[in-house]
Write an enzyme that holds these catalytic residues in place. Structure first.
Site, PDB file in Angstrom:
ATOM      1  N   PHE A   9     -30.825  14.864   2.679  1.00  0.00           N
ATOM      2  CA  PHE A   9     -32.268  13.646   3.262  1.00  0.00           C
ATOM      3  C   PHE A   9     -31.795  13.629   4.855  1.00  0.00           C
ATOM      4  O   PHE A   9     -32.805  13.553   5.951  1.00  0.00           O
ATOM      5  CB  PHE A   9     -31.879  12.559   2.351  1.00  0.00           C
ATOM      6  CG  PHE A   9     -33.377  11.436   2.688  1.00  0.00           C
ATOM      7  CD1 PHE A   9     -33.646  11.215   3.479  1.00  0.00           C
ATOM      8  CD2 PHE A   9     -34.341  11.723   1.709  1.00  0.00           C
ATOM      9  CE1 PHE A   9     -34.863  10.141   3.381  1.00  0.00           C
ATOM     10  CE2 PHE A   9     -35.657  11.307   1.956  1.00  0.00           C
ATOM     11  CZ  PHE A   9     -35.831  10.437   2.732  1.00  0.00           C
ATOM     12  N   ALA A  62     -30.102  12.362  -3.030  1.00  0.00           N
ATOM     13  CA  ALA A  62     -28.926  11.136  -3.222  1.00  0.00           C
ATOM     14  C   ALA A  62     -29.244  11.301  -4.758  1.00  0.00           C
ATOM     15  O   ALA A  62     -28.482  11.507  -5.250  1.00  0.00           O
ATOM     16  CB  ALA A  62     -28.892  10.128  -2.943  1.00  0.00           C
ATOM     17  N   PHE A  63     -31.263  10.798  -5.690  1.00  0.00           N
ATOM     18  CA  PHE A  63     -31.017  10.980  -7.127  1.00  0.00           C
ATOM     19  C   PHE A  63     -30.692  12.524  -7.171  1.00  0.00           C
ATOM     20  O   PHE A  63     -30.492  12.303  -8.054  1.00  0.00           O
ATOM     21  CB  PHE A  63     -32.271  10.926  -6.316  1.00  0.00           C
ATOM     22  CG  PHE A  63     -32.937  10.400  -7.735  1.00  0.00           C
ATOM     23  CD1 PHE A  63     -33.687  11.687  -8.762  1.00  0.00           C
ATOM     24  CD2 PHE A  63     -33.144   9.401  -8.582  1.00  0.00           C
ATOM     25  CE1 PHE A  63     -34.008  11.700 -10.244  1.00  0.00           C
ATOM     26  CE2 PHE A  63     -33.622   9.042 -10.186  1.00  0.00           C
ATOM     27  CZ  PHE A  63     -33.903   9.957 -10.499  1.00  0.00           C
ATOM     28  N   VAL A  67     -27.966   6.971   1.678  1.00  0.00           N
ATOM     29  CA  VAL A  67     -29.663   6.108   1.785  1.00  0.00           C
ATOM     30  C   VAL A  67     -29.507   4.871   2.607  1.00  0.00           C
ATOM     31  O   VAL A  67     -28.644   4.494   2.426  1.00  0.00           O
ATOM     32  CB  VAL A  67     -29.300   5.866   0.381  1.00  0.00           C
ATOM     33  CG1 VAL A  67     -30.858   5.334  -0.219  1.00  0.00           C
ATOM     34  CG2 VAL A  67     -29.407   7.119  -0.929  1.00  0.00           C
ATOM     35  N   ILE A  68     -30.731   4.127   3.074  1.00  0.00           N
ATOM     36  CA  ILE A  68     -30.862   3.938   4.409  1.00  0.00           C
ATOM     37  C   ILE A  68     -32.236   2.552   3.721  1.00  0.00           C
ATOM     38  O   ILE A  68     -32.455   4.060   3.650  1.00  0.00           O
ATOM     39  CB  ILE A  68     -30.712   4.264   5.201  1.00  0.00           C
ATOM     40  CG1 ILE A  68     -30.484   5.459   6.130  1.00  0.00           C
ATOM     41  CG2 ILE A  68     -31.391   3.515   6.339  1.00  0.00           C
ATOM     42  CD1 ILE A  68     -29.978   5.709   7.807  1.00  0.00           C
ATOM     43  N   HIS A  86     -37.817   1.381  -3.185  1.00  0.00           N
ATOM     44  CA  HIS A  86     -37.021   2.989  -3.653  1.00  0.00           C
ATOM     45  C   HIS A  86     -35.638   2.584  -3.132  1.00  0.00           C
ATOM     46  O   HIS A  86     -35.286   4.049  -4.279  1.00  0.00           O
ATOM     47  CB  HIS A  86     -37.921   3.480  -2.797  1.00  0.00           C
ATOM     48  CG  HIS A  86     -37.434   5.200  -3.393  1.00  0.00           C
ATOM     49  ND1 HIS A  86     -37.517   6.373  -2.397  1.00  0.00           N
ATOM     50  CD2 HIS A  86     -38.134   5.848  -4.442  1.00  0.00           C
ATOM     51  CE1 HIS A  86     -36.536   7.261  -2.586  1.00  0.00           C
ATOM     52  NE2 HIS A  86     -37.709   7.044  -4.022  1.00  0.00           N
ATOM     53  N   PHE A 112     -17.819   8.807  -5.618  1.00  0.00           N
ATOM     54  CA  PHE A 112     -18.917   9.067  -4.627  1.00  0.00           C
ATOM     55  C   PHE A 112     -18.509   7.900  -3.329  1.00  0.00           C
ATOM     56  O   PHE A 112     -18.242   7.237  -3.580  1.00  0.00           O
ATOM     57  CB  PHE A 112     -19.103   7.051  -5.429  1.00  0.00           C
ATOM     58  CG  PHE A 112     -20.628   6.467  -5.762  1.00  0.00           C
ATOM     59  CD1 PHE A 112     -20.874   5.899  -4.898  1.00  0.00           C
ATOM     60  CD2 PHE A 112     -21.934   6.900  -5.800  1.00  0.00           C
ATOM     61  CE1 PHE A 112     -22.512   4.705  -4.173  1.00  0.00           C
ATOM     62  CE2 PHE A 112     -22.741   6.565  -5.529  1.00  0.00           C
ATOM     63  CZ  PHE A 112     -23.369   5.669  -4.306  1.00  0.00           C
TER      64      PHE A 112
HETATM   65  N1  LIG Z   1     -34.375   7.854   1.328  1.00  0.00           N
HETATM   66  C1  LIG Z   1     -34.314   8.435   0.284  1.00  0.00           C
HETATM   67  C2  LIG Z   1     -33.497   9.009   0.025  1.00  0.00           C
HETATM   68  N2  LIG Z   1     -34.725   9.446  -1.383  1.00  0.00           N
HETATM   69  C3  LIG Z   1     -35.188  10.969  -1.940  1.00  0.00           C
HETATM   70  C4  LIG Z   1     -34.013  10.940  -3.353  1.00  0.00           C
HETATM   71  O1  LIG Z   1     -33.040  10.619  -3.708  1.00  0.00           O
HETATM   72  C5  LIG Z   1     -34.899  12.348  -4.032  1.00  0.00           C
HETATM   73  O2  LIG Z   1     -34.509  13.192  -3.530  1.00  0.00           O
HETATM   74  C6  LIG Z   1     -36.111  12.348  -3.521  1.00  0.00           C
HETATM   75  O3  LIG Z   1     -36.735  10.852  -4.721  1.00  0.00           O
HETATM   76  C7  LIG Z   1     -37.354  13.505  -4.956  1.00  0.00           C
HETATM   77  O4  LIG Z   1     -36.543  13.660  -6.597  1.00  0.00           O
HETATM   78  N3  LIG Z   1     -32.602   9.972  -0.895  1.00  0.00           N
HETATM   79  C8  LIG Z   1     -31.259  10.079   0.411  1.00  0.00           C
HETATM   80  O5  LIG Z   1     -30.490  10.868   0.101  1.00  0.00           O
HETATM   81  N4  LIG Z   1     -31.593   9.078   0.795  1.00  0.00           N
HETATM   82  C9  LIG Z   1     -32.892   8.188   1.337  1.00  0.00           C
HETATM   83  O6  LIG Z   1     -32.483   7.062   2.205  1.00  0.00           O
HETATM   84  C1  LIG Z   2     -34.096   5.025   1.100  1.00  0.00           C
HETATM   85  C2  LIG Z   2     -35.342   5.247   0.067  1.00  0.00           C
HETATM   86  O1  LIG Z   2     -36.174   6.138  -0.490  1.00  0.00           O
HETATM   87  C3  LIG Z   2     -36.200   4.618   1.945  1.00  0.00           C
HETATM   88  O2  LIG Z   2     -36.279   5.925   2.352  1.00  0.00           O
HETATM   89  C4  LIG Z   2     -37.802   4.737   0.980  1.00  0.00           C
HETATM   90  O3  LIG Z   2     -38.798   3.473   2.409  1.00  0.00           O
HETATM   91  P1  LIG Z   2     -39.728   3.260   1.473  1.00  0.00           P
HETATM   92  O4  LIG Z   2     -38.987   2.124   0.775  1.00  0.00           O
HETATM   93  O5  LIG Z   2     -39.964   2.331   3.440  1.00  0.00           O
HETATM   94  O6  LIG Z   2     -40.486   4.080   1.267  1.00  0.00           O
END
Ligand SMILES: Nc1c(NC[C@H](O)[C@H](O)[C@H](O)CO)[nH]c(=O)[nH]c1=O
Ligand SMILES: CC(=O)[C@@H](O)COP(=O)(O)O
Length: 149
Positions: free
Chosen positions: A12, A49-50, A74-75, A81, A106
């Protein structure tokens, strides 16, 4: 008998993923004795990461790898979310190692800013990619010692 390791990286944030992969590769390369790798870890990529837990499950279930380092970043954004992505990644990766018996570490940064992520991916705080690989090696060390017991 040498070992084979895998790294699965959530891309990501591409640059952060590359930093974490490098840290994990370096740690695996330093493994010695029965834990020594027969080459660089195989690297697999997922969008976020999901997706890390299922990719780790795929790899663990092959029986080909002695451990899997899961890395990503993941930020936190404006919504909750972040909580779901982090929670499911952590819980899912833990479930993979507990259900398969294959070490799955992890190495996912769960942070509030890019600066925090940079500091924890080989910056001045820590190298979470290296730590993930070290965790795999530590579990594999136990596993191998019990197998030889
Ligand atoms: N916001 C971040 C994500 N979001 C995407 C999810 O991990 C996933 O790929 C999506 O929801 C589709 O299933 N992923 C990260 O690794 N880091 C983020 O900050
Ligand atoms: C960690 C996330 O999924 C994040 O980047 C999504 O951003 P937002 O909460 O502003 O939609």
């Amino acid at each position: 008998m040498s070992a084979r390791y895998a790294i699965v990286a959530a891309t990501f944030y591409r640059d952060l993923a590359d930093r974490l992969i490098a840290g994990a590769q370096a740690a695996f390369a330093e493994a010695e004795g029965p834990l020594a790798a027969d080459g660089p870890a195989d690297v697999f990529e997922v969008p976020g990461a999901f997706e890390l837990p299922l990719a780790a499950k795929y790899l663990a279930e092959t029986g080909r790898y002695d451990g899997v380092a899961c890395v990503g970043a993941v930020i936190r954004g404006e919504t909750d979310h972040y909580d779901y992505v982090c929670g499911e990644a952590a819980r899912g990766i833990q479930d993979v190692q507990l259900s398969t018996g294959v070490p799955a570490a992890f190495g996912v940064l769960t942070v509030d800013s890019m600066d925090q992520a940079l500091a924890r991916s080989g910056g001045d705080k820590r190298d979470s990619g290296r730590h993930a690989a070290d965790a795999v090696l530590a579990l594999q060390r136990i596993r191998r010692s019990l197998a030889g017991a």
